[in-house]
Structures are given as C-alpha cells and as structure tokens.
Enzyme design. Structure first.
Site, mmCIF file in Angstrom:
data_model
loop_
_atom_site.group_PDB
_atom_site.id
_atom_site.type_symbol
_atom_site.label_atom_id
_atom_site.label_comp_id
_atom_site.label_asym_id
_atom_site.label_seq_id
_atom_site.Cartn_x
_atom_site.Cartn_y
_atom_site.Cartn_z
ATOM 1 N N ASP A 140 0.847 -1.194 0.000
ATOM 2 C CA ASP A 140 0.000 0.000 0.000
ATOM 3 C C ASP A 140 0.886 1.249 0.000
ATOM 4 O O ASP A 140 1.534 1.555 1.004
ATOM 5 C CB ASP A 140 -0.903 -0.035 1.250
ATOM 6 C CG ASP A 140 -1.809 1.186 1.328
ATOM 7 O OD1 ASP A 140 -1.769 2.031 0.413
ATOM 8 O OD2 ASP A 140 -2.556 1.278 2.324
ATOM 9 N N TYR B 230 -9.331 14.930 -6.031
ATOM 10 C CA TYR B 230 -8.363 14.391 -7.008
ATOM 11 C C TYR B 230 -7.472 15.523 -7.554
ATOM 12 O O TYR B 230 -6.244 15.386 -7.631
ATOM 13 C CB TYR B 230 -9.145 13.710 -8.131
ATOM 14 C CG TYR B 230 -8.311 13.047 -9.198
ATOM 15 C CD1 TYR B 230 -7.708 11.812 -8.961
ATOM 16 C CD2 TYR B 230 -8.140 13.636 -10.455
ATOM 17 C CE1 TYR B 230 -6.955 11.190 -9.944
ATOM 18 C CE2 TYR B 230 -7.395 13.024 -11.447
ATOM 19 C CZ TYR B 230 -6.809 11.793 -11.191
ATOM 20 O OH TYR B 230 -6.061 11.183 -12.171
ATOM 21 N N LYS C 76 -3.410 15.932 -7.259
ATOM 22 C CA LYS C 76 -2.561 15.952 -8.460
ATOM 23 C C LYS C 76 -1.797 17.274 -8.593
ATOM 24 O O LYS C 76 -0.688 17.312 -9.128
ATOM 25 C CB LYS C 76 -3.415 15.674 -9.703
ATOM 26 C CG LYS C 76 -4.000 14.254 -9.740
ATOM 27 C CD LYS C 76 -2.895 13.209 -9.745
ATOM 28 C CE LYS C 76 -3.390 11.789 -9.820
ATOM 29 N NZ LYS C 76 -2.303 10.805 -9.781
HETATM 30 P P1 NAP Z 1 -6.119 2.229 -12.801
HETATM 31 O O1 NAP Z 1 -6.322 1.532 -14.091
HETATM 32 O O2 NAP Z 1 -7.279 2.401 -11.879
HETATM 33 O O3 NAP Z 1 -4.911 1.491 -12.011
HETATM 34 C C1 NAP Z 1 -4.525 1.961 -10.735
HETATM 35 C C2 NAP Z 1 -3.339 1.159 -10.249
HETATM 36 O O4 NAP Z 1 -2.939 1.665 -8.954
HETATM 37 C C3 NAP Z 1 -3.643 -0.310 -10.043
HETATM 38 O O5 NAP Z 1 -2.496 -1.069 -10.363
HETATM 39 C C4 NAP Z 1 -3.949 -0.401 -8.544
HETATM 40 O O6 NAP Z 1 -3.711 -1.703 -7.983
HETATM 41 C C5 NAP Z 1 -2.920 0.590 -8.025
HETATM 42 N N1 NAP Z 1 -3.233 1.096 -6.685
HETATM 43 C C6 NAP Z 1 -4.377 1.644 -6.246
HETATM 44 N N2 NAP Z 1 -4.253 1.994 -4.944
HETATM 45 C C7 NAP Z 1 -2.995 1.639 -4.563
HETATM 46 C C8 NAP Z 1 -2.271 1.715 -3.350
HETATM 47 N N3 NAP Z 1 -2.806 2.247 -2.249
HETATM 48 N N4 NAP Z 1 -0.997 1.249 -3.331
HETATM 49 C C9 NAP Z 1 -0.431 0.709 -4.429
HETATM 50 N N5 NAP Z 1 -1.071 0.610 -5.605
HETATM 51 C C10 NAP Z 1 -2.337 1.065 -5.677
HETATM 52 O O7 NAP Z 1 -5.542 3.707 -13.014
HETATM 53 P P2 NAP Z 1 -4.856 4.381 -14.317
HETATM 54 O O8 NAP Z 1 -5.921 4.974 -15.142
HETATM 55 O O9 NAP Z 1 -3.888 3.452 -14.927
HETATM 56 O O10 NAP Z 1 -4.084 5.601 -13.623
HETATM 57 C C11 NAP Z 1 -2.734 5.505 -13.216
HETATM 58 C C12 NAP Z 1 -2.267 6.871 -12.745
HETATM 59 O O11 NAP Z 1 -2.425 7.828 -13.796
HETATM 60 C C13 NAP Z 1 -3.067 7.416 -11.550
HETATM 61 O O12 NAP Z 1 -2.207 8.139 -10.687
HETATM 62 C C14 NAP Z 1 -4.056 8.351 -12.210
HETATM 63 O O13 NAP Z 1 -4.502 9.358 -11.332
HETATM 64 C C15 NAP Z 1 -3.218 8.917 -13.345
HETATM 65 N N6 NAP Z 1 -4.001 9.441 -14.458
HETATM 66 C C16 NAP Z 1 -4.866 8.667 -15.156
HETATM 67 C C17 NAP Z 1 -5.568 9.229 -16.214
HETATM 68 C C18 NAP Z 1 -6.528 8.441 -17.051
HETATM 69 O O14 NAP Z 1 -7.190 9.046 -17.908
HETATM 70 N N7 NAP Z 1 -6.638 7.146 -16.902
HETATM 71 C C19 NAP Z 1 -5.391 10.583 -16.542
HETATM 72 C C20 NAP Z 1 -4.512 11.334 -15.796
HETATM 73 C C21 NAP Z 1 -3.806 10.757 -14.771
HETATM 74 P P3 NAP Z 1 -4.908 -2.813 -7.922
HETATM 75 O O15 NAP Z 1 -5.091 -3.300 -9.345
HETATM 76 O O16 NAP Z 1 -4.386 -3.869 -7.037
HETATM 77 O O17 NAP Z 1 -6.111 -2.094 -7.400
#
Ligand code: NAP
Length: 248
Positions: A64, A156, A160
């Site tokens: 975590d 959020y 960020k």
């Molecule tokens: P995602 O598909 O929801 O994946 C999130 C990942 O973080 C998963 O591997 C999850 O593990 C892990 N996680 C969650 N809580 C955690 C914790 N407490 N400790 C360790 N790992 C944890 O998210 P994503 O879309 O790939 O986003 C990744 C990053 O990019 C995030 O920081 C997000 O804010 C940022 N972002 C995303 C977007 C977008 O459009 N998708 C845009 C801008 C920024 P589990 O699988 O085990 O839950």
C-alpha cells in the site's frame, strides 16, 4: 540500442492501466522492474510472468503506497532482491469523485493519502539510495486535472496539483546530487479508471481533444521512457503534458 538497459525501476500501481503500460514499455527497453499493486493478485502475477518472458528481472509486490512504513519496507525488499534502483515511477492513484457539496471527509482523505502522500512515502524511502549513488530519476504521475481543475474532482485535483509542487521542490533540493524529478500529466487516457464513464461522456472527451482520440497507456509510457532514460539527463522540475493537446 535499448534506452534503459541494465537499469532498475520501481513502478507503483502497475497491475493494470497506465502503470502496466509503463512496466511493459520499460521491459522492452531492457529495464528490470519492481512493481506494486493494491489487491489485483492474479493480474500482478500475470504481469510478472509477461515481464520475465521479455528477458528482464521482474517482481510484483503487494504494498500500500499510502502506508509510510510499508513504503520503506518495499524499498528495502526491492534493494535486497535487485541490489539497485535507478528510477522511481510514482503512478498509483485512485478517484473518488463527487461535488464538493456531497464529498465526505473520508473521500477527501483517502484520495489525498493514496495519490499524494504515497508520492512522499516512496520518494522519501528511495531518497537515501539515490543520494548515495548520486543519480536517480523520479517520475510522478499527475493529471491535466491537477493543472486545470475539474468540477466533481476537488479531492483528485488537489492531490494531483500537490504532486507538481512536491516534484518541483524535490528537483530543487536534489539537483546538485544528479537526482532529477519530473511530472507527467496525462489527459484522457482510456483505462479501467475511465471505463467507469458512459460512452457518451467518453465520446465527448474525445471530440474535445485536438488529436481527436483518447490516449493509450503506451502514449504515457513512452514519455516516461524518455524521462527515465539518459536522453533527458538535463531535464528536471518539469511537467510533461501527455494529453493530445487538451491544454493548448
Ligand atoms: P487504474 O487503471 O485504476 O490502475 C490503478 C493502479 O494503482 C492499479 O495497479 C492499482 O492496484 C494501483 N493502486 C491503487 N491503490 C494503490 C495503493 N494504495 N498502493 C499501491 N497501488 C495502488 O488507473 P490508471 O488509469 O492506470 O491511472 C494511473 C495513474 O495515472 C493514476 O495516478 C491516475 O490518477 C493517473 N491518471 C490517469 C488518467 C486516465 O485518464 N486514466 C489521466 C490522468 C492521470 P490494484 O489493481 O491492485 O487495485
């Protein structure tokens, strides 16, 4: 030539989405990968197998990122297994969206802890190693929302935006030791996080982007490869927008 040959990276939150894309892109460039996840044990095991099959060393850790002591333990475990770490990608993140009027204290705290405090935790834990070896690349995942704000995402957006201030400060503190700290600010990247949105909303986002499509995890991963590699040796304290021109 492989851009990350013989380097080792820690990537938080890599069981799916952007983190998974980064792990695969880094492995393709010869990087050994230590990655974390929260609860997706099967997805993590299959990623570990996929990475090892490319010929690099790889290991998944259920850890975590919001837990200060767990972050220290993670870095200790990674160092005893991989011996060195050259790159840290603080990618783990969640959303708990609501209008301010309906946002509870727990939803604010939870998002701040997982998105922002985690960045402090893991960066702090790796700092000593980077200082000793006099090099290291820190890459923190922010968002277009952290720069611009977004209705329904005050928690959020705050987390960020905080990452950007944190990264710029660390860049100033650690630059003299050849430690670089940069932020990647993705726009609308199509992952499980965005799967929660309706098709109409998704199409609306796509239409508003100058490049007329959502981004892919690979688009973000390629920017991270650049910031992790020696190609960006003179770049620190920056925010690289990977958003198809959304903020233009
Ligand atoms: P995602 O598909 O929801 O994946 C999130 C990942 O973080 C998963 O591997 C999850 O593990 C892990 N996680 C969650 N809580 C955690 C914790 N407490 N400790 C360790 N790992 C944890 O998210 P994503 O879309 O790939 O986003 C990744 C990053 O990019 C995030 O920081 C997000 O804010 C940022 N972002 C995303 C977007 C977008 O459009 N998708 C845009 C801008 C920024 P589990 O699988 O085990 O839950």
């Amino acid at each position: 030539m492989k851009l990350l040959a013989d380097k080792t990276a820690i990537i938080t939150g890599a069981s799916r989405g952007i983190g998974r894309g980064i792990a695969l892109a880094f492995a393709k460039q010869g990087c050994n990968i230590a990655f974390t996840y929260s609860s997706s044990v099967d997805a993590a095991q299959s990623l570990e197998n996929e990475l090892i099959a490319t010929g690099v060393h790889a290991k998944g850790y259920q850890s975590d990122a919001a837990d200060f002591d767990a972050a220290q333990q993670l870095v200790d475990d990674v160092l005893s297994h991989f011996e060195t770490v050259d790159i840290l990608i603080n990618n783990a993140g969640i959303t708990k969206d609501n209008l301010l009027m309906r946002m509870g204290e727990a939803d604010f705290d939870h998002v701040m802890n997982i998105n922002l405090k985690s960045v402090f935790n893991v960066t702090k834990a790796i700092q000593r190693t980077f200082l000793k070896q006099r090099h290291g690349s820190l890459i923190h995942m922010s968002s277009v929302v952290g720069v611009k704000g977004n209705a329904g995402q005050a928690n959020y957006a705050a987390s960020k935006a905080g990452i950007i201030g944190f990264s710029k400060s660390v860049a100033l503190e650690l630059g003299s030791r050849n430690i670089r700290s940069n932020v990647v600010a993705p726009g609308f990247i199509e992952t499980e996080m965005t799967d929660q949105l309706s098709e109409d909303v998704v199409q609306g986002w796509r239409d508003g982007i100058p490049l007329k499509r959502g981004g892919t995890p690979e688009d973000v991963a390629n920017a991270c490869v650049f910031l992790a590699s020696d190609l960006s040796n003179y770049i620190t304290g920056q925010v690289l927008h990977v958003d198809g021109g959304m903020l233009t």
